[in-house]
Design an enzyme around this catalytic site. Structure first.
Site, PDB file in Angstrom:
ATOM      1  N   ASP A  58       0.867  -1.064   0.124  1.00 31.36           N
ATOM      2  CA  ASP A  58       0.126   0.239  -0.143  1.00 31.36           C
ATOM      3  C   ASP A  58       0.681   0.783   0.171  1.00 31.36           C
ATOM      4  O   ASP A  58       1.865   1.137   0.555  1.00 31.36           O
ATOM      5  CB  ASP A  58      -1.173  -0.378   1.482  1.00 31.36           C
ATOM      6  N   ASN A  61       1.207   3.405  -3.287  1.00 29.40           N
ATOM      7  CA  ASN A  61       1.995   4.331  -4.206  1.00 29.40           C
ATOM      8  C   ASN A  61       1.212   4.937  -5.104  1.00 29.40           C
ATOM      9  O   ASN A  61       1.848   6.104  -5.111  1.00 29.40           O
ATOM     10  CB  ASN A  61       1.717   2.950  -5.524  1.00 29.40           C
ATOM     11  N   HIS A  66       2.555   3.164  -9.219  1.00 26.22           N
ATOM     12  CA  HIS A  66       2.736   1.971  -8.874  1.00 26.22           C
ATOM     13  C   HIS A  66       3.852   1.493 -10.138  1.00 26.22           C
ATOM     14  O   HIS A  66       5.148   0.600  -9.645  1.00 26.22           O
ATOM     15  CB  HIS A  66       1.397   1.844  -9.907  1.00 26.22           C
ATOM     16  N   SER A  81      -7.203  -6.056  -5.946  1.00 20.60           N
ATOM     17  CA  SER A  81      -8.237  -6.096  -5.347  1.00 20.60           C
ATOM     18  C   SER A  81      -9.950  -6.389  -5.912  1.00 20.60           C
ATOM     19  O   SER A  81      -9.629  -5.818  -7.114  1.00 20.60           O
ATOM     20  CB  SER A  81      -8.198  -5.321  -4.232  1.00 20.60           C
ATOM     21  N   GLU A 141     -11.927  -5.255  -5.141  1.00 19.83           N
ATOM     22  CA  GLU A 141     -12.406  -3.834  -4.600  1.00 19.83           C
ATOM     23  C   GLU A 141     -11.479  -2.714  -5.669  1.00 19.83           C
ATOM     24  O   GLU A 141     -12.305  -2.167  -5.756  1.00 19.83           O
ATOM     25  CB  GLU A 141     -12.683  -3.276  -3.269  1.00 19.83           C
ATOM     26  N   ARG A 147     -11.436   2.025  -8.780  1.00 16.67           N
ATOM     27  CA  ARG A 147     -10.463   3.232  -9.367  1.00 16.67           C
ATOM     28  C   ARG A 147     -11.173   3.370 -10.793  1.00 16.67           C
ATOM     29  O   ARG A 147     -11.313   2.656 -11.593  1.00 16.67           O
ATOM     30  CB  ARG A 147      -9.138   2.205  -9.278  1.00 16.67           C
ATOM     31  N   LEU A 149      10.784 -20.038  -6.006  1.00 20.53           N
ATOM     32  CA  LEU A 149      10.745 -19.587  -5.379  1.00 20.53           C
ATOM     33  C   LEU A 149       8.873 -18.605  -6.385  1.00 20.53           C
ATOM     34  O   LEU A 149       8.902 -18.930  -7.067  1.00 20.53           O
ATOM     35  CB  LEU A 149      11.220 -17.996  -4.696  1.00 20.53           C
ATOM     36  N   GLU A 191       1.768 -13.346  11.741  1.00 20.28           N
ATOM     37  CA  GLU A 191       2.317 -12.501  12.838  1.00 20.28           C
ATOM     38  C   GLU A 191       1.770 -11.298  11.499  1.00 20.28           C
ATOM     39  O   GLU A 191       2.501 -11.111  10.268  1.00 20.28           O
ATOM     40  CB  GLU A 191       3.648 -12.474  12.765  1.00 20.28           C
TER      41      GLU A 191
END
Ligand code: FPP
Length: 223
Positions: A12, A14, A29, A57, A59, A63, A122, A190
């Site tokens: 969060d 950008n 971005h 997301s 949501e 945008r 990875l 965590e």
């Protein structure tokens, strides 16, 4: 030392970074992508096997079209330029979420998943058009015919099936909420809320978080 197999990140800040430094949310971005590459390298170095990034997301469709298109375009250009390198580095790309973008982007995402499927160094989970509530509803719908549903049934029908739950979840950008991200999977995670905006987030911040994580007594309900 607590094992660390899976790190999840809400990237969060950008937009704010872009406005502050370049007078443009979109350039924030673009800058954020540099932090993505830094974190990828970090995970390889530290042998963290799964990295889940909240890139778009369910949501975020609210945008403006211009910002959405910029983000999708950034992803498309990035994958076209870097997929070969990603594959050579034995990185696997997996999309969490339903692919409902342009035909071009959907095909490219399918291609990236297929091409990197066998890589094990990875795994990068790109949460795209991802919403945790949708993911859980989707799992329930797949289980409709079952009389009794248990925790494993749900776990095995999430986008994250066959992956360990994240031990660490980081949210940058000075906001303390989960925003519909990994609600099931983060039951015992965590969580680290960071003040820095995503483009300002660096290696030293990751080192500090991991040091703190290592010192936590993870009880999982025991004493
Ligand atoms: C949230 O910041 C960030 C996003 C919705 C997009 C994340 C995208 C990137 C880091 C770059 C592209 C990534 C890939 C994998 C190609 P925000 O825009 O909500 O920031 P704000 O809170 O300051 O408005």
């Amino acid at each position: 030392m607590n094992p660390l197999k899976h790190m999840a990140i809400i990237m969060d800040g950008n937009g704010r970074w872009g406005l502050q430094h370049k007078n443009s949310r979109n350039l924030g971005h673009k800058e954020g992508l540099k932090t993505v590459e830094m974190v990828m390298k970090y995970c390889i170095k530290k042998k963290i096997k799964f990295l889940t990034l909240y890139a778009f997301s369910t949501e975020n469709w609210k945008r403006p079209l211009k910002e959405r298109n910029y983000l999708f375009n950034l992803l498309e250009i990035y994958l076209k330029e870097k997929l070969e390198k990603i594959n050579n580095e034995k990185i696997r790309i997996k999309i969490l979420g339903e692919k409902n973008f342009s035909k071009n982007l959907n095909n490219l995402l399918d291609f990236a998943e297929k091409k990197t499927k066998k890589n094990t160094k990875l795994q990068i989970n790109l949460a795209l058009n991802y919403g945790s509530k949708k993911e859980i509803v989707y799992a329930f719908n797949k289980l409709k015919k079952k009389k009794r549903i248990n925790e494993n049934d749900i776990k095995n029908n999430l986008f994250t099936k066959n992956m360990p739950d994240p031990e660490i979840l980081i949210r940058t950008g000075n906001t303390q909420r989960l925003s519909n991200f990994l609600l099931w999977q983060a039951a015992y995670t965590e969580i680290f809320f960071e003040k820095k905006l995503w483009p300002d987030f660096k290696n030293i911040d990751l080192n500090r978080i991991i040091k703190k994580f290592s010192s936590i007594k993870r009880n999982f309900g025991k004493i």
